[in-house]
Design a protein around this motif. Structure first.
Motif, PDB file in Angstrom:
ATOM      1  N   ARG A  29      -1.368  88.937 -62.074  1.00 34.69           N
ATOM      2  CA  ARG A  29      -1.440  89.057 -60.963  1.00 34.69           C
ATOM      3  C   ARG A  29      -2.218  90.124 -59.823  1.00 34.69           C
ATOM      4  N   ILE A  30      -3.096  90.361 -61.165  1.00 33.06           N
ATOM      5  CA  ILE A  30      -4.629  90.554 -60.407  1.00 33.06           C
ATOM      6  C   ILE A  30      -4.827  89.520 -59.172  1.00 33.06           C
ATOM      7  N   GLU A  31      -4.697  88.176 -60.259  1.00 34.16           N
ATOM      8  CA  GLU A  31      -5.436  86.838 -59.960  1.00 34.16           C
ATOM      9  C   GLU A  31      -5.214  86.385 -58.488  1.00 34.16           C
ATOM     10  N   ALA A  32      -3.895  86.791 -58.247  1.00 32.87           N
ATOM     11  CA  ALA A  32      -2.813  86.916 -56.976  1.00 32.87           C
ATOM     12  C   ALA A  32      -3.454  87.688 -56.147  1.00 32.87           C
ATOM     13  N   ARG A  33      -3.437  89.120 -56.093  1.00 26.16           N
ATOM     14  CA  ARG A  33      -4.393  89.711 -55.150  1.00 26.16           C
ATOM     15  C   ARG A  33      -5.566  89.572 -55.006  1.00 26.16           C
ATOM     16  N   MET A  34      -6.605  89.026 -55.836  1.00 21.48           N
ATOM     17  CA  MET A  34      -7.909  88.733 -55.475  1.00 21.48           C
ATOM     18  C   MET A  34      -7.966  87.876 -54.925  1.00 21.48           C
ATOM     19  N   LYS A  35      -7.144  86.563 -54.993  1.00 20.49           N
ATOM     20  CA  LYS A  35      -6.508  85.400 -53.738  1.00 20.49           C
ATOM     21  C   LYS A  35      -7.029  85.762 -52.582  1.00 20.49           C
ATOM     22  N   SER A  36      -5.597  86.615 -52.455  1.00 21.00           N
ATOM     23  CA  SER A  36      -5.131  87.409 -51.014  1.00 21.00           C
ATOM     24  C   SER A  36      -6.267  87.891 -50.387  1.00 21.00           C
ATOM     25  N   MET A  37      -6.750  88.893 -51.064  1.00 20.18           N
ATOM     26  CA  MET A  37      -8.697  89.704 -50.901  1.00 20.18           C
ATOM     27  C   MET A  37      -9.895  88.726 -50.506  1.00 20.18           C
ATOM     28  N   LEU A  38      -9.695  87.862 -51.515  1.00 21.03           N
ATOM     29  CA  LEU A  38     -10.712  86.663 -50.860  1.00 21.03           C
ATOM     30  C   LEU A  38     -10.489  85.626 -49.983  1.00 21.03           C
ATOM     31  N   GLU A  39      -9.786  85.611 -49.122  1.00 24.15           N
ATOM     32  CA  GLU A  39      -9.022  84.642 -47.588  1.00 24.15           C
ATOM     33  C   GLU A  39      -8.915  85.887 -46.977  1.00 24.15           C
ATOM     34  N   LYS A  40      -9.988  84.889 -46.307  1.00 28.50           N
ATOM     35  CA  LYS A  40     -10.572  85.590 -44.732  1.00 28.50           C
ATOM     36  C   LYS A  40     -10.840  84.940 -43.667  1.00 28.50           C
ATOM     37  N   THR A  41     -10.380  86.191 -42.459  1.00 29.96           N
ATOM     38  CA  THR A  41     -11.042  84.529 -41.156  1.00 29.96           C
ATOM     39  C   THR A  41     -12.512  85.790 -40.855  1.00 29.96           C
ATOM     40  N   TYR A  42     -12.900  84.975 -39.882  1.00 33.66           N
ATOM     41  CA  TYR A  42     -14.734  85.575 -39.552  1.00 33.66           C
ATOM     42  C   TYR A  42     -14.617  85.119 -38.294  1.00 33.66           C
ATOM     43  N   ILE A  43     -15.162  86.306 -37.350  1.00 35.55           N
ATOM     44  CA  ILE A  43     -15.757  85.583 -35.912  1.00 35.55           C
ATOM     45  C   ILE A  43     -17.494  85.322 -35.918  1.00 35.55           C
ATOM     46  N   LEU A  44     -17.827  84.251 -35.616  1.00 37.53           N
ATOM     47  CA  LEU A  44     -19.325  84.832 -34.994  1.00 37.53           C
ATOM     48  C   LEU A  44     -19.233  84.896 -33.883  1.00 37.53           C
ATOM     49  N   SER A  45     -19.925  85.802 -33.566  1.00 39.11           N
ATOM     50  CA  SER A  45     -20.582  85.671 -31.899  1.00 39.11           C
ATOM     51  C   SER A  45     -22.245  85.008 -31.301  1.00 39.11           C
ATOM     52  N   PHE A  46     -21.914  84.579 -30.934  1.00 42.76           N
ATOM     53  CA  PHE A  46     -23.378  84.408 -31.118  1.00 42.76           C
ATOM     54  C   PHE A  46     -24.254  83.482 -29.648  1.00 42.76           C
ATOM     55  N   ASN A  47     -25.286  83.858 -29.408  1.00 38.29           N
ATOM     56  CA  ASN A  47     -26.220  83.043 -27.941  1.00 38.29           C
ATOM     57  C   ASN A  47     -27.044  83.091 -28.517  1.00 38.29           C
ATOM     58  N   ARG A  48     -28.021  82.719 -27.841  1.00 36.11           N
ATOM     59  CA  ARG A  48     -29.770  81.875 -28.286  1.00 36.11           C
ATOM     60  C   ARG A  48     -29.868  82.564 -29.349  1.00 36.11           C
ATOM     61  N   SER A  49     -30.282  84.227 -29.427  1.00 31.69           N
ATOM     62  CA  SER A  49     -30.823  84.354 -30.450  1.00 31.69           C
ATOM     63  C   SER A  49     -30.537  85.088 -31.073  1.00 31.69           C
ATOM     64  N   GLU A  50     -29.069  85.913 -30.759  1.00 33.33           N
ATOM     65  CA  GLU A  50     -28.885  86.233 -31.739  1.00 33.33           C
ATOM     66  C   GLU A  50     -26.749  86.018 -32.357  1.00 33.33           C
ATOM     67  N   SER A  51     -26.880  86.591 -33.327  1.00 35.23           N
ATOM     68  CA  SER A  51     -25.410  86.393 -33.824  1.00 35.23           C
ATOM     69  C   SER A  51     -24.647  88.478 -34.201  1.00 35.23           C
ATOM     70  N   ILE A  52     -23.366  88.190 -34.251  1.00 33.84           N
ATOM     71  CA  ILE A  52     -22.559  89.271 -35.509  1.00 33.84           C
ATOM     72  C   ILE A  52     -21.659  87.950 -36.454  1.00 33.84           C
ATOM     73  N   TYR A  53     -21.529  88.168 -37.086  1.00 36.04           N
ATOM     74  CA  TYR A  53     -20.670  88.221 -37.987  1.00 36.04           C
ATOM     75  C   TYR A  53     -20.235  89.079 -38.602  1.00 36.04           C
ATOM     76  N   LYS A  54     -18.320  88.649 -38.247  1.00 39.25           N
ATOM     77  CA  LYS A  54     -17.215  90.049 -38.813  1.00 39.25           C
ATOM     78  C   LYS A  54     -15.754  89.253 -38.767  1.00 39.25           C
ATOM     79  N   GLU A  55     -15.384  90.411 -40.006  1.00 42.98           N
ATOM     80  CA  GLU A  55     -13.833  89.564 -40.047  1.00 42.98           C
ATOM     81  C   GLU A  55     -13.061  90.464 -39.170  1.00 42.98           C
ATOM     82  N   GLU A  56     -11.734  89.069 -38.873  1.00 42.65           N
ATOM     83  CA  GLU A  56     -11.161  89.150 -37.552  1.00 42.65           C
ATOM     84  C   GLU A  56     -10.364  90.146 -38.318  1.00 42.65           C
ATOM     85  N   GLU A  57     -10.669  91.119 -36.993  1.00 42.22           N
ATOM     86  CA  GLU A  57      -9.682  92.480 -36.922  1.00 42.22           C
ATOM     87  C   GLU A  57      -7.816  91.616 -37.314  1.00 42.22           C
TER      88      GLU A  57
END
Length: 281
Positions: free
Chosen positions: A56-84
Motif C-alpha cells: 500500500r505504501i509503495e503504491a502511494r509512493m508511486k503516485s506521489m513520485l509520478e509528476k508533470t512539470y513545466i519548464l518555462s524558458f528564454n535565452r538565459s533564464e528558466s523556471i521549473y515547477k510542478e504543473e498545478e
C-alpha cells in the motif's frame, strides 16, 4: 562511414533551425515533462510492517513520485515547477509521510549569472536555496534519436547521488543493521543520460540538468526518468519567469545538512517503536 555522414548532416540541419530561432529576439517557450521516480522501499518498516502494508505504501509512493512539470524558458533564464492540478483531497494533503514533501519546489536557473534558486518546503518550513548552478561534465556520445518532431543527441555525465533525496529513506534499523548503519557511507556515483536537441537553442533542461547545446528533452538516472511530452515555442503570451523570493535563505550545503539531520531523527524515532507503534520509553 555512412552513419557518421548522416549524423553530421542531421547536426547541420538542426543547427540551421537553431540559427533561425536565434534570429528571433523574443525567443522563449515552455516544455512539459513527465517525471517518474522509483523509491527504495524493500526494508521500509522492517518486520513491524506486513507485506500488504508495504504494498500500500509503495503504491502511494508511486503516485506521489509520478509528476508533470513545466519548464518555462528564454535565452538565459528558466523556471521549473510542478504543473498545478486539482486533485481529490486525501489524508496526506498531497504531501509525503508526516510532513515529508517529496515534490521539489520551483527551481529558477540563470545561465548568465550562474545562479540557481529553489523555493523548497520541508516539514512545514520554507527554505530559499541559493547557490551556483550545479556543474556537470558532459560527454557527447555518438548516438541520436527522434523525440516527437525533434532530432536529439545523446550526452552522458557522472554525479554523486543526492543526499537530500527522501525517496531513499528506509525507515527503522533492524538490530543486525545497527553496526553497519553507524558506518559513514560514501555517496555513490550515478550515470546520467540526457538527450538534447539543437533545434531549440537554449542551454536549459529539467531540474538540475543544463549546459548542453540545446534543450534537454529526456533524462535518465538510476531511479528517475524525465521525458518531455509537449513543447510550445514563442507563444503569443509572454512566458512568465518569476524568481523565487520566499523562505529562509540557505546554501545547498546548508540545506543538505538540515535534511540529513532530520532524516536521521526520523529513523531514530522509527527505531524506538515497537510492533504496536508506541514510542521509545
Amino acid at each position: 562511414m555512412k552513419s557518421q555522414l548522416f549524423k553530421m548532416f542531421m547536426m547541420c540541419l538542426c543547427l540551421s533551425f537553431s540559427f533561425t530561432a536565434l534570429a528571433q529576439a523574443d525567443f522563449q517557450g515552455k516544455a512539459y515533462y513527465e517525471s517518474k521516480t522509483t523509491a527504495e522501499m524493500p526494508d521500509f518498516g522492517g518486520r513491524q510492517m506486513s507485506e500488504e502494508q508495504k504494498k500500500r505504501i509503495e503504491a502511494r509512493m508511486k503516485s506521489m513520485l509520478e509528476k508533470t512539470y513545466i519548464l518555462s524558458f528564454n535565452r538565459s533564464e528558466s523556471i521549473y515547477k510542478e504543473e498545478e492540478k486539482l486533485d481529490a483531497p486525501s489524508s496526506s494533503g498531497g504531501r509525503g509521510f508526516r510532513g515529508m514533501d517529496l515534490t521539489p519546489g520551483p527551481q529558477y536557473k540563470n545561465i548568465k549569472t550562474n545562479q540557481v534558486i529553489v523555493d523548497q518546503e520541508f516539514f512545514g518550513k520554507q527554505f530559499l536555496i541559493k547557490d551556483s548552478l550545479p556543474k556537470l561534465v558532459w560527454k557527447m556520445e555518438n548516438e541520436s534519436k527522434q523525440i516527437g518532431q525533434y532530432t536529439c543527441f545523446k550526452a552522458t555525465a557522472v554525479k554523486l547521488d543526492d543526499q537530500t533525496d527522501i525517496t531513499s529513506f528506509r525507515g527503522p534499523r533492524r538490530p543486525e543493521d545497527e553496526k553497519a548503519d553507524d558506518t559513514p557511507k560514501e555517496p555513490k556515483e550515478i550515470t546520467i543520460t540526457a538527450w538534447y536537441t539543437p533545434q531549440i537553442p537554449v542551454n536549459q533542461g529539467p531540474g538540475d540538468y543544463w549546459g548542453l547545446p540545446g534543450l534537454i528533452l529526456e533524462v535518465n538516472t538510476d531511479r528517475t526518468t524525465i521525458l518531455c511530452s509537449k513543447i510550445i515555442l514563442n507563444a503569443t503570451e509572454d512566458t512568465e519567469i518569476k524568481v523565487p523570493t520566499k523562505g529562509k535563505e540557505v546554501t545547498q550545503e546548508e540545506y543538505t545538512k538540515i535534511v540529513t539531520k532530520k532524516m536521521a531523527e526520523l529513523r531514530e524515532n522509527f527505531s524506538g517503536r515497537g510492533p504496536g507503534g508506541g514510542g521509545r520509553r
